[in-house]
Design an enzyme around this catalytic site. Structure first.
Site, mmCIF file in Angstrom:
data_model
loop_
_atom_site.group_PDB
_atom_site.id
_atom_site.type_symbol
_atom_site.label_atom_id
_atom_site.label_comp_id
_atom_site.label_asym_id
_atom_site.label_seq_id
_atom_site.Cartn_x
_atom_site.Cartn_y
_atom_site.Cartn_z
ATOM 1 N N ASP A 1 0.850 -1.193 0.000
ATOM 2 C CA ASP A 1 0.000 0.000 0.000
ATOM 3 C C ASP A 1 0.879 1.233 0.000
ATOM 4 O O ASP A 1 1.993 1.213 0.539
ATOM 5 C CB ASP A 1 -0.896 0.012 1.239
ATOM 6 C CG ASP A 1 -1.983 -1.060 1.197
ATOM 7 O OD1 ASP A 1 -2.455 -1.382 0.093
ATOM 8 O OD2 ASP A 1 -2.372 -1.546 2.270
ATOM 9 N N ASP B 1 -6.939 -1.549 -4.669
ATOM 10 C CA ASP B 1 -8.008 -1.214 -3.723
ATOM 11 C C ASP B 1 -8.948 -0.165 -4.309
ATOM 12 O O ASP B 1 -10.168 -0.235 -4.127
ATOM 13 C CB ASP B 1 -7.423 -0.695 -2.411
ATOM 14 C CG ASP B 1 -6.546 -1.706 -1.696
ATOM 15 O OD1 ASP B 1 -6.745 -2.919 -1.885
ATOM 16 O OD2 ASP B 1 -5.649 -1.274 -0.947
#
Length: 172
Positions: free
Chosen positions: A132, A151
């Site tokens: 991330d 995401d």
């Protein structure tokens, strides 16, 4: 005089169109996701942060769990659970795309969700965690959990899925 036989081969019925555009969209999502993750891991060390605006940073974080780091502090079994869930989701999405290839918004939603699922699945298989790097925050309210392109695609796909379903319900 020879007579020509007519061909008796018929094409299998299509469910309103080809799956190829939808698979192409999913592939583009996976490609963008992986290129951005490779770039960030080459430029940052784990935990490094680069502020870009008053509400957004680039930061390198590893997520061993699911959305919002759900189950990230477990002993490692969650990697296999989320891998199995992603594989099952991709298989089900391919089934739905085959049956509904002509439904544009529905298939956009599915293609984005599938691309995101595959992007994060690649991370789990290659690294044991999801990479991330997008870090949004708002004064005093804290930071939203870091996320990535996969995401984002999953979230946009889910929103499109809801909009498509609401439109379908409102027609009837």
């Amino acid at each position: 005089m020879a007579t020509k036989k007519k061909s008796t081969i018929t094409a299998a019925p299509k469910a309103g169109g080809s799956m190829m555009p939808w698979l192409g969209i999913a592939f583009i999502v996976v490609l963008l996701d992986q290129v951005t993750k490779i770039t960030i891991t080459r430029l940052f060390q784990l935990g490094d942060t680069k502020p870009l605006t008053g509400f957004f940073n680039l930061t390198l974080a590893y997520n061993r769990g699911a959305a919002f780091s759900f189950l990230s502090n477990q002993g490692g079994w969650q990697r296999y659970l989320f891998t199995a869930i992603a594989l099952a989701a991709v298989a089900f999405i391919i089934y739905l795309l085959r049956r509904n290839a002509g439904q544009r918004m529905f298939c956009w939603a599915l293609a984005l969700i599938m691309g995101g699922a595959i992007g994060n699945l690649v991370d789990r298989l290659m690294h044991g965690h999801v990479i991330d790097f997008l870090d949004f925050y708002w004064r005093g309210l804290g930071h939203f959990p870091a996320f990535n392109v996969a995401d984002s695609a999953i979230t946009i796909g889910a929103i499109l899925f809801i909009v498509d379903e609401l439109r379908r319900v409102n027609k009837h």
